[in-house]
Design an enzyme around this catalytic site. Structure first.
Site, PDB file in Angstrom:
ATOM      1  N   GLY A 136       0.770  -1.234   0.000  1.00  0.00           N
ATOM      2  CA  GLY A 136       0.000   0.000   0.000  1.00  0.00           C
ATOM      3  C   GLY A 136       0.802   1.285   0.000  1.00  0.00           C
ATOM      4  O   GLY A 136       0.255   2.352   0.300  1.00  0.00           O
ATOM      5  N   LYS A 151       4.217   0.827  -4.563  1.00  0.00           N
ATOM      6  CA  LYS A 151       5.260   0.082  -5.278  1.00  0.00           C
ATOM      7  C   LYS A 151       4.928  -0.061  -6.757  1.00  0.00           C
ATOM      8  O   LYS A 151       5.784   0.137  -7.614  1.00  0.00           O
ATOM      9  CB  LYS A 151       5.439  -1.315  -4.673  1.00  0.00           C
ATOM     10  CG  LYS A 151       5.995  -1.344  -3.277  1.00  0.00           C
ATOM     11  CD  LYS A 151       6.323  -2.753  -2.835  1.00  0.00           C
ATOM     12  CE  LYS A 151       5.130  -3.684  -2.905  1.00  0.00           C
ATOM     13  NZ  LYS A 151       4.032  -3.284  -1.992  1.00  0.00           N
ATOM     14  N   THR A 152       3.681  -0.431  -7.044  1.00  0.00           N
ATOM     15  CA  THR A 152       3.290  -0.657  -8.440  1.00  0.00           C
ATOM     16  C   THR A 152       3.376   0.635  -9.240  1.00  0.00           C
ATOM     17  O   THR A 152       3.901   0.646 -10.365  1.00  0.00           O
ATOM     18  CB  THR A 152       1.866  -1.236  -8.520  1.00  0.00           C
ATOM     19  OG1 THR A 152       1.837  -2.507  -7.868  1.00  0.00           O
ATOM     20  CG2 THR A 152       1.429  -1.413  -9.966  1.00  0.00           C
ATOM     21  N   THR A 153       2.871   1.729  -8.687  1.00  0.00           N
ATOM     22  CA  THR A 153       2.959   3.025  -9.371  1.00  0.00           C
ATOM     23  C   THR A 153       4.413   3.377  -9.646  1.00  0.00           C
ATOM     24  O   THR A 153       4.762   3.837 -10.743  1.00  0.00           O
ATOM     25  CB  THR A 153       2.313   4.127  -8.514  1.00  0.00           C
ATOM     26  OG1 THR A 153       0.935   3.803  -8.303  1.00  0.00           O
ATOM     27  CG2 THR A 153       2.405   5.476  -9.202  1.00  0.00           C
ATOM     28  N   ASP A 185       3.752  -9.649  -7.432  1.00  0.00           N
ATOM     29  CA  ASP A 185       2.802  -9.354  -6.350  1.00  0.00           C
ATOM     30  C   ASP A 185       1.521 -10.146  -6.590  1.00  0.00           C
ATOM     31  O   ASP A 185       0.950 -10.072  -7.678  1.00  0.00           O
ATOM     32  CB  ASP A 185       2.503  -7.855  -6.342  1.00  0.00           C
ATOM     33  CG  ASP A 185       1.708  -7.415  -5.119  1.00  0.00           C
ATOM     34  OD1 ASP A 185       1.009  -8.266  -4.533  1.00  0.00           O
ATOM     35  OD2 ASP A 185       1.776  -6.232  -4.767  1.00  0.00           O
TER      36      ASP A 185
END
EC number: 3.6.-.-
Length: 379
Positions: free
Chosen positions: A50, A53-55, A77
């Site tokens: 949250g 990380k993905t962004t 993930d």
């Protein structure tokens, strides 16, 4: 925090690929050096769940696509947020991201059971003759699958691969797999040497020469593969880790924990991205006390009431803003003190909307290249 914090000071200057000495290195507050480093093959992006990380991994991949011939964004993930981030469905096969001709994405099953050729098969001679191995080394089956997966990734013909990893705990398990493999396979090799005579006798009695040779070949193959992966992990010219966090206690604590593990395992890490940071307001300062004095000069009661209500709301918002700035500054100060001399620390602002879709991710990726001071609040 104290023990981990004291350990951070032992991180050597060698974590940075671009410096000959600590004194000569200027740690910019952006990711330009990461993007411009054309020797890197693997870039892992990790941190607590949250924290963005993905962004961050998507943004890094977009910037790399401008510099490198071909880029793969690989999600390990379980949530697989890359599909949601780009509004495009990805699978366990590399898929070209819309609007790009050199940026691909794939999402793999973190159990590795469907993504690798290796399977734990009870009927397989290799596994049936050493069942104790699977009991003596918990997680060895997953580690073997991970090794096969990393080997197949290593053989992919991409200039650079960006890994969008699972939350910290899972990532630390993955990082432990090479050591686990080394230990388990070392045990097997020693066992093979000790039982060489017995196995030769068994071969002649059971007529299983080919199966025994196959077992030896498999052990040697896995051992070679494990060594190769570990060497790749520990080569700072080829592999680096980008830590992502937010200025809150648990996130900073997990970042510290992750960095300590990376340091112990000799894995390069010299970039930290701090997301959701509240920066100082850019609009002109408004003196609320002065507004209250001016308000008293207005005779119209309705106007006074309206402005009083507005001032109360402004005070509430100001209190929330200042409280948030002070709280974040506490952890930003810790981040700066712990890592400021060894890392590129990039603070990214709290945005008004969530970052989904190519346009918003692209804008965010540009901001990763812009230097910004760490916004420590002061009265």
């Amino acid at each position: 925090m104290s023990k981990a914090g004291s350990d951070v000071s032992s991180i050597s200057c060698s974590l940075s690929l671009d410096s000959d000495s600590c004194e000569d290195e200027y740690y910019e507050t952006n990711l330009n050096k990461l993007i411009e480093n054309t020797s890197l093959n693997w870039i892992f992006v990790g941190g607590k769940g949250g924290v963005g990380k993905t962004t961050t991994s998507c943004s890094i991949a977009i910037q790399l696509a401008k510099k490198r011939e071909s880029v793969l964004l690989l999600s390990t993930d379980p949530a697989h947020n890359t599909s949601d981030a780009f509004n495009q469905k990805f699978t366990n096969k590399p898929t070209l991201i819309n609007s790009f001709d050199n940026l691909y994405c794939m999402e793999i099953d973190t159990t590795f059971s469907e993504d690798t050729a290796f399977k734990i098969n009870k009927s397989d001679f290799f596994n049936s003759i050493i069942p104790e191995l699977l009991q003596s080394f918990p997680g060895i089956d997953e580690a073997l699958c991970f090794a096969e997966l990393m080997q197949s990734i290593k053989n992919m013909k991409y200039s650079v691969i960006v890994f969008d990893t699972a939350p910290t705990g899972h990532t630390l398990r993955l990082l432990a797999f090479p050591d686990l493999l080394k230990k388990a396979l070392g045990y097997l090799i020693n066992l093979k040497e000790k039982l060489k005579g017995t196995l030769s006798m068994l071969q002649s009695l059971t007529n299983n020469e080919m199966e025994f040779e196959g077992m030896y070949d498999k052990i040697n193959h896995l051992n070679t593969m494990s060594i190769s992966i570990q060497e790749n992990f520990q080569n700072p010219l080829k592999t680096t880790f980008v830590c992502v966090c937010i200025p809150e206690f648990l996130s900073v604590y997990e970042t510290e924990r992750l960095i300590q593990e990376l340091t112990k395992k000799n894995i390069s890490c010299y970039n930290i991205v701090v997301n959701q940071v509240v920066f100082p307001l850019t609009s002109p300062d408004v003196n609320i006390e002065k507004c209250e004095k001016l308000l008293k000069q207005i005779k119209d009661t309705n106007i006074q009431n309206s402005f009083n209500s507005l001032i109360l709301k402004a005070k509430e918002l100001e209190d929330v803003y200042i409280s948030r700035r002070k709280l974040q500054s506490k952890y930003l100060t810790q981040i700066k003190n712990l890592y400021g001399n060894y890392f590129h620390i990039v603070c990214m602002p709290q945005l008004k909307t969530e970052i989904r879709g190519l346009d918003k991710i692209s804008n965010f990726s540009e901001m990763l290249l812009q230097s910004k001071d760490i916004p420590i609040y002061s009265t």
